[in-house]
Write an enzyme that holds these catalytic residues in place. Structure first.
Site, PDB file in Angstrom:
ATOM      1  N   GLY A  88       0.817  -1.221   0.000  1.00 40.06           N
ATOM      2  CA  GLY A  88       0.000   0.000   0.000  1.00 40.06           C
ATOM      3  C   GLY A  88       0.843   1.260   0.000  1.00 40.06           C
ATOM      4  O   GLY A  88       0.521   2.259  -0.654  1.00 40.06           O
ATOM      5  N   CYS A  89       1.944   1.211   0.716  1.00 38.76           N
ATOM      6  CA  CYS A  89       2.825   2.379   0.807  1.00 38.76           C
ATOM      7  C   CYS A  89       3.531   2.632  -0.519  1.00 38.76           C
ATOM      8  O   CYS A  89       3.767   3.785  -0.899  1.00 38.76           O
ATOM      9  CB  CYS A  89       3.832   2.183   1.938  1.00 38.76           C
ATOM     10  SG  CYS A  89       3.008   1.908   3.523  1.00 38.76           S
TER      11      CYS A  89
END
Length: 152
Positions: free
Chosen positions: A44-45
């Site tokens: 996600g990052c």
């Protein structure tokens, strides 16, 4: 306790991925997006970093600076930026100075505590104007850009 909209954003002096200290006053006169993410080099990052890098010009054209923030250290940020060719600054906050001052939430995942994916929008005068909590990284940058344009 979380910082309130309409209040000054906490002052900070934190190093970016190159070890250069960035301060709140460096962004005076510009809108500032500070996006908190849990950990370097996680799915996600990575999506979030790539998305903000891909739209950096659109943000710049609207007088908006974007910086990422996590508790990872400078060397971790440097590796993460180099691996994915990020062109945005990632600030290292291993002592939780700004993370704590903003009141960013924490959640547990698989027995480990992580900072919640949160985005803060700061106006050119240093005042907090919008907070997004528990952010979905997919398409988030588009929503943030549109919302700031409405505030400008």
């Amino acid at each position: 306790m979380a910082i309130e909209i309409g209040r000054p954003f906490p002052d900070f002096a934190l190093p970016n991925q190159d070890g250069k200290v960035r301060k709140l006053k460096d962004f005076a006169g510009k809108w500032l997006v500070v996006y908190v993410y849990p950990k370097d080099d996680t799915p996600g990052c990575t999506i979030q970093g790539r998305s903000f890098t891909a739209t950096k010009e659109a943000f710049s054209n609207a007088n908006i600076e974007v910086i990422g923030l996590s508790e990872d250290d400078v060397s971790s940020h440097k590796h993460f930026c180099d691996k994915f060719s990020f062109t945005i600054d990632l600030l290292a906050d291993p002592k939780h100075e700004l993370l704590g001052a903003t009141g960013t939430g924490r959640s547990e995942w698989k027995g480990t505590m992580y900072w919640d994916r949160t985005t803060y929008v700061v106006d050119p005068g240093g005042v907090l104007r919008k907070v997004y909590e528990k952010v979905d990284p997919k398409g988030h940058e588009v929503m943030v850009l549109e919302d700031i344009k409405k505030l400008q």
